[in-house]
Scaffold this motif. Structure first.
Motif, PDB file in Angstrom:
ATOM      1  N   GLY A 110      -1.711  -2.489  10.871  1.00 32.49           N
ATOM      2  CA  GLY A 110      -1.849  -1.085  10.183  1.00 32.49           C
ATOM      3  C   GLY A 110      -0.269  -0.456  10.265  1.00 32.49           C
ATOM      4  N   TYR A 111      -0.532   0.732  10.430  1.00 28.10           N
ATOM      5  CA  TYR A 111       0.875   1.350  10.631  1.00 28.10           C
ATOM      6  C   TYR A 111       0.467   2.757  11.409  1.00 28.10           C
ATOM      7  CZ  TYR A 111       3.476  -0.691   6.655  1.00 28.10           C
ATOM      8  OH  TYR A 111       4.172  -1.639   5.906  1.00 28.10           O
ATOM      9  N   ASN A 162      -3.380   2.859  11.087  1.00 28.03           N
ATOM     10  CA  ASN A 162      -3.733   3.265   9.968  1.00 28.03           C
ATOM     11  C   ASN A 162      -3.747   2.179   8.907  1.00 28.03           C
ATOM     12  OD1 ASN A 162      -4.101   4.427   7.477  1.00 28.03           O
ATOM     13  ND2 ASN A 162      -3.124   6.279   7.808  1.00 28.03           N
ATOM     14  N   LEU A 163      -4.874   1.609   8.638  1.00 26.77           N
ATOM     15  CA  LEU A 163      -5.079   0.688   7.881  1.00 26.77           C
ATOM     16  C   LEU A 163      -5.067   0.980   6.255  1.00 26.77           C
ATOM     17  CD1 LEU A 163      -7.777  -1.659   9.733  1.00 26.77           C
ATOM     18  CD2 LEU A 163      -5.044  -1.597   9.814  1.00 26.77           C
ATOM     19  N   LEU A 164      -4.076   1.026   5.662  1.00 29.87           N
ATOM     20  CA  LEU A 164      -3.945   1.588   4.307  1.00 29.87           C
ATOM     21  C   LEU A 164      -4.297   0.481   3.325  1.00 29.87           C
ATOM     22  CD1 LEU A 164      -0.169   2.684   4.610  1.00 29.87           C
ATOM     23  CD2 LEU A 164      -2.383   4.180   4.591  1.00 29.87           C
ATOM     24  N   PRO A 165      -5.356   0.823   2.538  1.00 24.26           N
ATOM     25  CA  PRO A 165      -6.165   0.140   1.589  1.00 24.26           C
ATOM     26  C   PRO A 165      -5.019  -0.868   0.885  1.00 24.26           C
ATOM     27  CG  PRO A 165      -6.870   2.223   1.399  1.00 24.26           C
ATOM     28  CD  PRO A 165      -5.684   2.205   2.235  1.00 24.26           C
ATOM     29  N   SER A 176       0.727  -0.995   0.025  1.00 20.98           N
ATOM     30  CA  SER A 176      -0.066  -0.122   0.125  1.00 20.98           C
ATOM     31  C   SER A 176       0.895   1.170  -0.013  1.00 20.98           C
ATOM     32  CB  SER A 176      -1.021   0.048   1.060  1.00 20.98           C
ATOM     33  OG  SER A 176      -0.050  -0.194   2.373  1.00 20.98           O
ATOM     34  N   GLY A 177       0.391   2.314  -0.184  1.00 26.15           N
ATOM     35  CA  GLY A 177       0.972   3.778  -0.330  1.00 26.15           C
ATOM     36  C   GLY A 177       0.114   4.815   0.419  1.00 26.15           C
ATOM     37  N   LEU A 178       0.989   5.873   0.977  1.00 29.43           N
ATOM     38  CA  LEU A 178       0.252   6.985   1.541  1.00 29.43           C
ATOM     39  C   LEU A 178       1.129   8.289   0.874  1.00 29.43           C
ATOM     40  CD1 LEU A 178      -1.147   8.225   3.857  1.00 29.43           C
ATOM     41  CD2 LEU A 178       0.704   7.835   5.192  1.00 29.43           C
TER      42      LEU A 178
END
Length: 307
Positions: A259-260, A277-280, A194-196
């Motif tokens: 998550g993160y 933070n559960l990134l998609p 995933s990315g943010l």
């Protein structure tokens, strides 16, 4: 005949006095102030919008000051100083106007931010803007970049990724960011990751915060339970710095069960702390990280993620 001669002399004298008193017959730089402003405004309107090749960002120029000056060759010239309205960040411009015979001549700096620092006209404009107290203390000048668009260098677990090595088109961020700054973020991430990406912003003014430090690392089940104060990030955390438009990007982050955790710090602000933070999966999440004078804590539970 004598009376006619006397009247002729008196009339000539009156015309001469009126002509000497009227500035129209002896304008500065060969042009009146009003006409100089009108000519400069027409030039400013002809400047291209930033990033206009892909989509236009509104930028209106407003006259702030008009000064008697000289051109770079020493000729008399009007200097018209402009402020940019509806721009993503503070910007100014300069136009020198004078008449050369039947035509007008110009020297111009369309942008203090994006001008070239090696250009003497740009440097002179910066000096005039500064001397007239129009320059924002935090403003960058002579950045030599082409477009007013965020294009942060993405960071992975293995370090920075060069721009252009991943797919990414310019997008209008007004639907996902309070800044509405155009951005070229990665459009995707590697399978199973995933990315943010987003902007660090001032939570009160919504303006970008540059040079903020952002850390991200896998959450523990107990993240945020013992304390809501932002911790010191672990040495294994992936870190980056927001660019001059407040933008940042993390890429190819492995999916994690809980998550993160994310911590953001910047001078003049209290820290931002987010957990779980559960990134998609397989997607790039876009958004803002808001900094204020008070610490911000967000718990994004529920968790865990099912594989």
């Amino acid at each position: 005949m004598l009376r006619g001669a006397i009247l002729a002399v008196l009339l000539a004298s009156l015309i001469g006095v009126a002509g000497a008193a009227s500035p129209v017959h002896n304008p500065y730089a060969g042009v009146s102030r009003m006409v100089a402003v009108r000519q400069a405004t027409e030039v400013a309107r002809s400047w291209p919008l930033p990033f206009q090749d892909e989509f236009a960002t509104s930028r209106d120029w407003v006259v702030r000051k008009v000064l008697r000056q000289t051109s770079s060759t020493g000729a008399e010239a009007w200097l018209v100083l402009f402020d940019a309205l509806n721009a993503n960040e503070a910007d100014e411009a300069c136009i020198w106007v004078w008449r050369t015979g039947p035509t007008f001549s110009f020297e111009e700096t369309p942008s203090v931010i994006w001008g070239h620092s090696s250009d003497p006209v740009h440097e002179r404009c910066v000096s005039e803007i500064t001397a007239n107290k129009m320059l924002d203390p935090e403003q960058v000048v002579g950045d030599d970049e082409t477009w007013d668009v965020a294009n942060p260098e993405p960071v992975t677990l293995f370090g920075p990724v060069s721009r252009g090595s991943y797919p990414g088109d310019a997008i209008d961020t007004s639907g996902v960011s309070l800044t509405a700054i155009p951005a070229r973020f990665p459009s995707g991430t590697s399978p199973g990751t995933s990315g943010l990406s987003g902007f660090v912003i001032d939570g009160k003014t919504w303006k970008p915060v540059r040079d903020a430090m952002i850390w991200i690392w896998p959450s523990a089940e107990s993240s945020g339970q013992l304390s809501t104060a932002a911790p010191n990030p672990p040495v294994t955390a992936v870190t980056t710095t927001s660019d001059r438009l407040g933008a940042f990007s993390f890429l190819d982050l492995p999916m994690e069960r809980y998550g993160y955790d994310v911590v953001v710090r910047a001078d003049g602000y209290a820290p931002f702390y987010e957990v779980h933070n559960l990134l998609p999966p397989g997607e790039m999440y876009l958004g803002d990280e808001e900094l204020t004078q008070q610490p911000n804590f967000y718990d994004q539970t529920p968790y865990p993620v099912t594989h």
